[in-house]
Design an enzyme around this catalytic site. Sequence first.
Site, mmCIF file in Angstrom:
data_model
loop_
_atom_site.group_PDB
_atom_site.id
_atom_site.type_symbol
_atom_site.label_atom_id
_atom_site.label_comp_id
_atom_site.label_asym_id
_atom_site.label_seq_id
_atom_site.Cartn_x
_atom_site.Cartn_y
_atom_site.Cartn_z
ATOM 1 N N GLU A 147 0.873 -1.178 0.000
ATOM 2 C CA GLU A 147 0.000 0.000 0.000
ATOM 3 C C GLU A 147 0.904 1.220 0.000
ATOM 4 O O GLU A 147 1.347 1.684 1.032
ATOM 5 C CB GLU A 147 -0.928 -0.012 1.229
ATOM 6 N N GLU B 194 3.325 9.033 -3.725
ATOM 7 C CA GLU B 194 4.308 8.441 -2.819
ATOM 8 C C GLU B 194 5.322 7.573 -3.552
ATOM 9 O O GLU B 194 6.067 6.818 -2.931
ATOM 10 C CB GLU B 194 3.596 7.605 -1.745
#
Length: 680
Positions: free
Chosen positions: A144, A153
């Site tokens: 994740e 990210e």
Amino acid sequence: MSTFTSRLCPITGKMEWILQDEQYDYHQEIARSAYADMLHDKERNEKYYSGVKKAIEIIHSRGEKAKVLDIGTGTGLLSMMAAQSGADQITACEAFEPMAKCAEQIMKKNGFEEKIQLIPKRSTELKSGPGKDMEERANILVTEVLDTELIGEGAIGTYNHAHKQLLEKNCLVVPRAANMYVQLVSSEFIRRWNVVQPLKTTETRVVSPPTASSRCSGAASLHDVQLDQIDPSLFTPLSQPVQIFRFDFNSKDGIPEDDTSTVTVKSLNKGTVDAVFMWWDIEMDPQGEIILSCAPHWAHPDSHNLQWRDHWMQAIYYPSLPLSVDVNQNIKILSSHDEYSLWFEVVDSHDTTPAPLERPLCECGIHTTISRTRIGMMNDVKRNQVFISALKKNLSPSSICLCISDGSLLSLIAAQLGAKKVFALESNPMCERVLKSYINYNRLGDKITVLTKKLEDLTAEDFQGLKINLVIGEPFFMSSVLPWDTLYFWYAVCELKRFMVTDVPILPHKMSIKAIGVQFRDLWKIRAPVKNCEGFNLDVFDQVIQKSADKSDSNVEPQPLWEYPGTPLTSTGIVAQFDWSKQVTEMKPISTTSTLICTKSGSINGVALWTEYTFDEDLVISNGPLLLNDTCIKWDYFCQQGVHLYNKPMSITEGQCLDVIFSFTPKTGELDLKFPTTIS
């Protein structure tokens, strides 16, 4: 161990020495790591668990061992899911050292320490092969590494590296893919967050933004918000939601680091394309049957069972040139992304403009200096009208004004309303450049002088030998974090009284701090203990977070409360009031108790706080509720409030009292608030 560290006090504007834990930054990083919010996301946890189980079943059905790689394991939750689901081999990596240690303890407490190999490294640092980090490549990847922008990210690089170096060719990935959607909207309200509007000061005069700002594409970064909390009456959909990208996380050829798409949509309504709403969903299993959607309610596949989440919200992007469209007009949405970010343009279907390959950048300086919340505040017509009315009541042709704020247009308003001379005190160099561009564009350089020296370095010569006979502020300062940090205005006024006439009018002349007890529907989850998650004991995580929070966190944090619905459970209380005509450093320490009366039975999980500024009896600016009734609070869209969140909600009954204790030391600017842990 503790140590003295220096910091700028936002209230006094002076450097101060404070005693802090020598690992303060370390503890702050842990406390603000935002894992708890994700762990309270039940839909996320359940669907990850289902995806992991399904992947392991498929691998086993092939007659192969299930070898799982968990990238960015955090608490170790996904690795433990894999272990519980029958994985034969599990490697987990976590680069954030304190969380890696925490995960190790959690795995041990849950009985998986022998089943999971934990490596405290980034996945891009891992090596596979005999005698290396991983003896052999994995055939299941679970991770994740997504954010509101999906790729912000570094998800693209993480997946691509894993496929090249750490995974078998015939592997499975959880989640399997992501689909990104956009929707075009028209909204004068949403435009206020991005485009600085002209400000009408009189029937014939306007403070106009520099020409560059009207042509500027704005900040390149996303504007992440809870779209569901924007009143539907404040925007008009111009298109249906449409898919623009699909990210295949299981692609052996790699996810493109740079990509574009062009999609044509038909307009639903007439209007101007002011914004692009964006969200995504993820497919958790190879068949694409288990879907987790981050869509707002009007586009969600299960709108009656929405999961609240603060880690994956929705985003707003702003086209550089708003396009006016008619009903049923064909519009092209041009979408681009690099490895970490997205951007969009909207053009008529006959336009031959290619998809935007270069990421737009702010050219006017306003969007890189001032936050979107602040731009919205500057565009707030009602707020500006208070300033204009207050100045009209107090200005005369002989007025020598001093404006104390950062990035404020008050000095231009005062000059256009007829002040003889205006001095604008700017503590922020970037705001100074923005203000000077406004002054030059509006041809007010002869009336306005910008002062950038420290307060103690200013001299009578800087004020051109003139005496200030009117002081005004919003007040707003770039260094302010909590609502009451604007007390800096008071200190600045007192420091500069040597350049003012006796009994100089100060606008605003009073500030109040107010509070109300609230039962937040969801916001409490960001600070609440997790305890048990999908059958796994995470008490160790709760203890680590709480220990670090106790050492690093203030008991009040800033939040844009308009995004977080709640029910008021107490009366509104005045926590403190400040008369800014007094000399602050000569005042004695203040200690008061504000009693909030519980107006109904329920469960309080937070106390919301805000500030109000009084110009006169009829002119007040509040950074708090726009609407307050028995069932809901509607907060100002362009301000942040303060909020104290309880780790454990407190049950209350009507008529009980909640006491908020306030203390303030004027000499040092030290301000403290204490909240009860029990109800009297």
